[in-house]
Motif scaffolding. Structure first.
Motif, short mmCIF file in Angstrom:
data_model
loop_
_atom_site.label_atom_id
_atom_site.label_comp_id
_atom_site.label_asym_id
_atom_site.label_seq_id
_atom_site.Cartn_x
_atom_site.Cartn_y
_atom_site.Cartn_z
N ASN A 118 0.86 -1.18 0.00
CA ASN A 118 0.00 0.00 0.00
C ASN A 118 0.89 1.22 0.00
OD1 ASN A 118 -2.97 -0.81 0.44
ND2 ASN A 118 -1.86 -2.09 1.88
N VAL A 119 0.49 2.24 -0.76
CA VAL A 119 1.28 3.47 -0.85
C VAL A 119 0.29 4.63 -0.93
CG1 VAL A 119 1.47 3.31 -3.37
CG2 VAL A 119 3.17 4.61 -2.09
N THR A 120 0.65 5.76 -0.33
CA THR A 120 -0.21 6.93 -0.49
C THR A 120 -0.11 7.42 -1.93
OG1 THR A 120 1.53 8.41 0.31
CG2 THR A 120 -0.10 7.66 1.93
N ARG A 121 -1.19 7.94 -2.42
CA ARG A 121 -1.26 8.36 -3.82
C ARG A 121 -0.30 9.49 -4.15
NH1 ARG A 121 -5.94 6.17 -6.28
NH2 ARG A 121 -7.23 5.10 -4.77
N ASP A 122 0.13 10.25 -3.13
CA ASP A 122 1.04 11.37 -3.38
C ASP A 122 2.50 11.03 -3.05
OD1 ASP A 122 0.76 11.23 -0.63
OD2 ASP A 122 0.47 13.39 -0.36
N ASN A 123 2.78 9.77 -2.74
CA ASN A 123 4.14 9.35 -2.39
C ASN A 123 4.99 9.24 -3.66
OD1 ASN A 123 6.47 7.84 -1.68
ND2 ASN A 123 5.36 6.86 0.01
N PRO A 124 6.15 9.91 -3.68
CA PRO A 124 7.02 9.79 -4.86
C PRO A 124 7.42 8.35 -5.19
CG PRO A 124 7.77 11.57 -3.43
CD PRO A 124 6.68 10.84 -2.69
N ALA A 125 7.40 7.46 -4.20
CA ALA A 125 7.75 6.05 -4.45
C ALA A 125 6.74 5.37 -5.37
CB ALA A 125 7.86 5.29 -3.13
N LEU A 126 5.56 5.94 -5.52
CA LEU A 126 4.57 5.36 -6.42
C LEU A 126 5.13 5.23 -7.83
CD1 LEU A 126 1.73 4.30 -7.00
CD2 LEU A 126 0.96 6.69 -7.16
N ARG A 127 5.93 6.21 -8.26
CA ARG A 127 6.56 6.14 -9.59
C ARG A 127 7.50 4.94 -9.68
NH1 ARG A 127 7.17 11.52 -8.40
NH2 ARG A 127 9.41 11.29 -8.15
N LEU A 128 8.26 4.68 -8.61
CA LEU A 128 9.17 3.53 -8.57
C LEU A 128 8.37 2.24 -8.73
CD1 LEU A 128 11.95 2.15 -7.92
CD2 LEU A 128 11.26 2.29 -5.51
N TYR A 129 7.30 2.11 -7.97
CA TYR A 129 6.51 0.88 -8.01
C TYR A 129 5.89 0.66 -9.38
CZ TYR A 129 7.00 1.21 -2.94
OH TYR A 129 7.51 1.31 -1.67
N THR A 130 5.32 1.70 -9.98
CA THR A 130 4.70 1.52 -11.29
C THR A 130 5.75 1.23 -12.36
OG1 THR A 130 4.60 3.92 -11.62
CG2 THR A 130 2.64 2.85 -10.73
N ARG A 131 6.92 1.85 -12.24
CA ARG A 131 8.01 1.59 -13.18
C ARG A 131 8.44 0.12 -13.13
NH1 ARG A 131 11.25 5.61 -11.47
NH2 ARG A 131 12.72 4.26 -10.40
N HIS A 132 8.26 -0.51 -11.98
CA HIS A 132 8.66 -1.92 -11.80
C HIS A 132 7.50 -2.88 -11.95
CE1 HIS A 132 12.94 -1.57 -10.85
NE2 HIS A 132 12.59 -0.35 -10.54
N GLY A 133 6.43 -2.41 -12.57
CA GLY A 133 5.35 -3.31 -12.95
C GLY A 133 4.25 -3.52 -11.93
N PHE A 134 4.25 -2.76 -10.85
CA PHE A 134 3.16 -2.87 -9.87
C PHE A 134 1.91 -2.24 -10.46
CE2 PHE A 134 6.65 -3.82 -7.16
CZ PHE A 134 6.14 -4.56 -6.10
N LEU A 135 0.77 -2.90 -10.24
CA LEU A 135 -0.51 -2.43 -10.77
C LEU A 135 -1.50 -2.26 -9.63
CD1 LEU A 135 -0.74 -4.95 -13.74
CD2 LEU A 135 -0.12 -2.52 -13.87
N PRO A 136 -2.45 -1.33 -9.78
CA PRO A 136 -3.48 -1.19 -8.75
C PRO A 136 -4.31 -2.46 -8.64
CG PRO A 136 -3.48 0.70 -10.24
CD PRO A 136 -2.57 -0.33 -10.84
N VAL A 137 -4.67 -2.81 -7.43
CA VAL A 137 -5.56 -3.95 -7.20
C VAL A 137 -6.96 -3.53 -7.64
CG1 VAL A 137 -6.63 -5.38 -5.40
CG2 VAL A 137 -4.18 -4.88 -5.31
N PRO A 138 -7.60 -4.33 -8.49
CA PRO A 138 -8.95 -3.98 -8.94
C PRO A 138 -9.89 -3.78 -7.75
CG PRO A 138 -8.09 -5.84 -10.20
CD PRO A 138 -7.12 -5.58 -9.08
N GLY A 139 -10.73 -2.77 -7.87
CA GLY A 139 -11.70 -2.50 -6.82
C GLY A 139 -11.19 -1.58 -5.74
N SER A 140 -9.97 -1.03 -5.90
CA SER A 140 -9.44 -0.10 -4.91
C SER A 140 -10.35 1.12 -4.82
CB SER A 140 -8.03 0.36 -5.29
OG SER A 140 -7.13 -0.72 -5.26
N ASP A 141 -10.53 1.61 -3.63
CA ASP A 141 -11.39 2.77 -3.38
C ASP A 141 -10.73 4.03 -3.92
OD1 ASP A 141 -12.93 4.83 -2.40
OD2 ASP A 141 -12.74 4.26 -0.29
#
Length: 163
Positions: A118-141
């Protein structure tokens, strides 16, 4: 990496405070107000994590023998949960987080389990995770400040690491 000990609490608080510095700067609180808030939040997080997660996965990240961050992983037969990964500001943006994340992905690929976090939507690490193939879990609020992400090695990947 080394296991966290009770003597690491001071460093862990400093690390936690560093992850909230930008957010607190926007609030205009004086240093005493910030300290009280940060200590309260840090203690709440520490109690919450300790109640939910086994301490075996909690490690300090060291560079040249000095602590620079922490990582908390929970490994089960079904998944690897990345509870927390944080680095001091002086060690962000230099590739250390990438190396740590790649190691987690390689281990999960060998174990044939997904990685979840889990990561906050404004966390700069979100870019790292998406760059490495992490995807949102379907049904996320979509109204939640947190985004649940998952990653699974491509079929046939035996842990050689993400491209």
């Amino acid at each position: 990496m080394r296991p966290v000990t009770p003597g690491d609490d001071g460093f862990l608080f400093t690390l936690y405070a560093s992850t909230r510095a930008q957010e607190l700067a926007a609030w205009g609180w004086n240093p005493a107000q910030q300290e009280i808030f940060l200590r309260t939040q840090y203690q709440a997080q520490a109690r919450h994590y300790a109640a939910l997660y086994a301490p075996e996965g909690h490690a300090l990240i060291e560079v040249d023998g000095a602590p620079v961050g922490r990582q908390w992983l929970v490994r089960t037969q079904a998944e690897t949960l990345l509870v927390d990964m944080a680095l001091l500001p002086s060690h962000r943006g230099q590739g250390l987080g990438t190396r740590l994340l790649c190691a987690i992905q390689e281990e999960a690929a060998r174990a044939r389990v997904p990685v979840r976090l889990n990561v906050t939507r404004d966390n700069p690490a979100l870019r790292l995770y998406t760059r490495h193939g992490f995807l949102p879990v379907p049904g996320s609020d979509p109204a939640s400040p947190y985004l649940e992400l998952h990653w699974r090695a491509p079929e046939g990947d035996s842990g050689t690491g993400p491209g």
